[in-house]
Design an enzyme around this catalytic site. Structure first.
Site: not given
Length: 247
Positions: A31, A66, A74, A87, A91
């Site tokens: 993702v 994001d 989680r 991540d 970004d």
């Protein structure tokens, strides 16, 4: 500021989608990669051609990845250092692509070198703002400041006003002025945020150095009181030479 209040809301919104992707056995890392690729494609394909509305639509569809990947991690109970690193790194690439796309527009058909330079400043300052906090934390400082314009604010201001400036395709007059306004607001806000973080880190670094010096001084007094490691006689009373490592 937006990050504090908006993240909880969007987390609730995207929780069902994150759960669906988990059931489909999609990895959070996938993702993250797809989201970054979509943002970069939207920015670098549409923005340099002046297609700000559709470019912003594409970017917005992918930028929420994001939040989704973190939500998935989680739910899976698999939050990891690697995931956080990936991540954060991607970004930076996505943010750079947005401002690079705007800079390419102004360097080409937009024909405005001042705004091209301003877009490049927004790109660079955004990276440095993020770096200051990461670097401060890496040397053990708490960096207890977020600043006026964080990443969330930069994205919202830039995407909303850039998207609205693209309403020229619907015949809205003079709306394109919103894009330069977005760049000026982000540039000034990023500069203020950078100063805020640098000042905070300077203060925290001085406090940490003073605390370390006090600790070493206390340890030296304790060692002197116990007589450990100090020769007897006049040499023990001689002043220490200047230029030590902890001066």
């Amino acid at each position: 500021m937006l990050n504090k209040y908006a993240r909880a809301f969007f987390t609730r919104v995207f929780t069902p989608l994150a759960a669906l992707l988990i059931r489909l056995r999609v990895s959070p890392d996938v993702v993250t990669l797809v989201g970054t690729g979509g943002v970069m494609a939207g920015a670098l394909v549409f923005y340099p051609r002046g297609e700000f509305f559709w470019g912003t639509v594409v970017i917005t569809l992918f930028v929420f990845s994001d939040l989704i990947d973190g939500n998935m991690a989680r739910q899976l109970g698999r939050s990891s250092r690697w995931g956080a690193f990936l991540d954060s790194t991607l970004d930076r690439l996505a943010d750079s692509a947005i401002f690079a796309g705007l800079a390419l527009w102004y360097a080409g058909r937009g024909d405005d070198l001042l705004l091209c330079g301003l877009a490049m400043f927004c790109l660079a300052s955004g990276q440095v703002v993020s770096y200051t906090k990461a670097r401060g934390e890496s040397i053990g400082l708490p960096v207890r400041v977020n600043g006026l314009v964080e990443r969330s604010e930069r994205l919202v201001i830039t995407l909303v006003l850039t998207g609205l400036s693209g309403f020229t395709i619907f015949g809205v007059p003079h709306i394109q002025v919103l894009l330069p306004i977005a760049l000026w607001v982000v540039a000034v806000g990023s500069l203020v945020t950078l100063v805020q973080r640098v000042v905070t880190i300077r203060r925290e670094a001085a406090e940490a150095d003073d605390a370390e010096a006090a600790r070493l001084e206390a340890a030296a007094r304790e060692a002197a009181a116990s007589g450990d490691g100090h020769p007897a006689g006049p040499a023990a009373d001689a002043p220490a030479p200047d230029g030590g490592e902890n001066r």
